[in-house]
Scaffold this motif. Structure first.
Motif: not given
Lengths: 317, 165
Positions: A272-275, A278-284, A289-291, A304-308
């Motif tokens: 959902d997040l990757k889709a 508007t948020l893609s600059p944050l990923f690039q 540092e934590r999702f 539930r889950k943690v991503y770096d």
């Protein structure tokens, strides 16, 4: 027990003062007869239908009238609809004590198609504010770097999963320096666009949000983050429900200035997040540092889950 | 005795012409304060009327009016519509306003707090404009009738005494 629950646990004065006396008396009577210990989380009033109590999950026998709703609205708006016009466009008003009053009715649009106001109001949902102190401790293992620096974090979950409650407790613990013993009190800046985090009323936060925490209330998030960066030189900036391109630009600016960002977002999964383009600059930019994905299970907020920052799963659900 | 009574009646009539423009000016001033607080601060009515209660000089009916309104909204938590009417009714024996002025002030309550900012401001501006027009007319009446009634009271008294003699 149940009446005590109503009066002392979470049914504060500012909530029952809003209710027509007959409905309040009926709620008291109903709660007294219940065997459940569940606190009242919401009181839902709909014209022509019975009062619903969420928490105990019951309906009262009597029906809500138009004048009952007018009574509630007069209290909520302090007899001054113009004073809450902006909040009304969002569909809810935050009152003293941080309680949120959701409102539904007929939308009046402006020329540009934007919502101007609501009229013929037919439903009111009184969401009783609950401060859950200590709740943010579940985030501790995931939000600190090996050098004990607070990491920029997005707390992600569906509506009513407890994101704002966690955020509020994080502000308090970071501002008080109680998040962990080796971490001194941080200068926390809260940009509270909808007065939900601190619920400032007459300039005073309704919730404990930390002794070193400053609040910019009722301000657009993107603008507010830049204002607080310049005005208050914070260590940490906290805001709720990011999502616009302007928010992303402001978060990138925080990162370049060395300020930790903590925010929340509505989403169910990393996909959902990757889709969200508007948020893609944050990923690039790998700014966040934590999702941390959360959910509500048995009336408790759990991770539930943690991503770096590389969107690698570090806590599989 | 007769002259004293007719002079008193003349003075009372004269006083109402003298006081009405002053009172209208005060009403306009207070309504303009309300407009300013709505336009720039968006303060709710209970706060605005609390401010006005603190601003008004004691021993005037405005003080009684705003005090009653303040108590009704901030302590008794009454609806603004009935609180406004009640406060007006409480003080209207003490004022020198005309029936038109009174009707306008009562009618002001119809939309109090029920509409958005732009509409609420227009609502007050319209009332201020009408009261300003009333004030202009009241000034004219004052010029015309204030002295007439005061003198007339005395003259009628003298005339009655002459006729009775």
């Amino acid at each position: 027990m149940s009446i005590l629950l109503l009066e002392s646990k979470n049914m504060q004065n500012e909530v029952y003062e809003l209710l027509p006396p007959a409905i309040f008396t009926e709620i008291k009577g109903m709660v007294a007869s219940l065997s459940t210990d569940n606190a009242i989380e919401e009181i839902r009033l709909r014209v022509g239908r019975p009062v619903e109590l969420v928490g105990p999950d019951v309906f009262l026998p009597s029906v809500v009238t138009r004048s009952d709703l007018d009574y509630v609205l007069s209290g909520v708006t302090q007899s001054s609809m113009y004073a809450v016009e902006d909040e009304l466009r969002n569909g809810y008003i935050t009152i003293k004590g941080g309680h949120r009053i959701g409102i539904a009715g007929r939308v009046v649009k402006e020329n540009r198609g934007m919502i101007k106001t609501l009229r013929d109001i037919s439903s009111v949902n009184i969401r009783v504010a609950m401060a859950h102190q200590g709740g943010a401790q579940i985030l501790l293992p995931w939000m600190l770097s090996p050098l004990q620096k607070v990491l920029s974090t997005l707390i992600i979950g569906p509506p009513c999963s407890g994101k704002t409650t966690l955020l509020r407790d994080l502000a308090r613990q970071l501002g008080d320096g109680t998040f962990m013993s080796m971490l001194k009190p941080q200068h926390v800046a809260v940009v509270d666009e909808r007065s939900e985090i601190a619920a400032v009323y007459d300039g005073v936060p309704a919730f404990a949000i930390g002794k070193a925490t400053d609040v910019l209330d009722n301000c657009d998030k993107a603008l507010g983050m830049i204002v607080m960066l310049r005005a208050m030189a914070p260590d940490v900036i906290i805001t709720d429900e990011i999502g616009s391109a302007g928010d992303v630009v402001a978060i990138l600016e925080m990162a370049r200035s060395g300020v930790t960002f903590i925010g929340t977002l509505h989403a169910n999964s990393i996909d959902d997040l990757k889709a969200r383009t508007t948020l893609s600059p944050l990923f690039q930019d790998k700014t966040i540092e934590r999702f941390i994905f959360i959910e509500r299970l048995h009336r408790q907020t759990v991770i539930r889950k943690v991503y770096d920052r590389h969107l690698r799963l570090i806590l599989p659900g | 005795m007769v002259i004293a009574v007719t002079s008193l009646i003349g003075n009372l009539l004269s006083k109402s012409y003298k006081e009405r423009p002053k009172e209208l000016k005060r009403w306009i001033f207070y309504l303009q304060h309300v407009v300013t607080q709505i336009r720039y601060m968006r303060l709710p009515f209970p706060v605005i009327f609390q401010q006005l209660n603190a601003m008004t000089e004691a021993n005037s009916y405005f003080s009684d009016f705003f005090n009653d309104l303040d108590l009704a909204l901030n302590q008794r938590k009454e609806p603004i519509h009935s609180a406004w009417h009640h406060a007006l009714t409480l003080v209207q024996r003490k004022w020198h306003l005309s029936r038109d002025d009174r009707e306008l002030l009562h009618a002001l309550s119809d939309l109090l707090g029920k509409i958005g900012q732009d509409e609420q401001l227009k609502h007050f501006q319209a009332a201020i404009e009408t009261l300003t027009a009333h004030e202009g007319a009241a000034m004219e009446d004052k010029k015309k009738y204030e002295r007439i009634f005061s003198t007339l009271g005395l003259l009628v008294g003298v005339l009655l005494v002459v006729l009775l003699m």
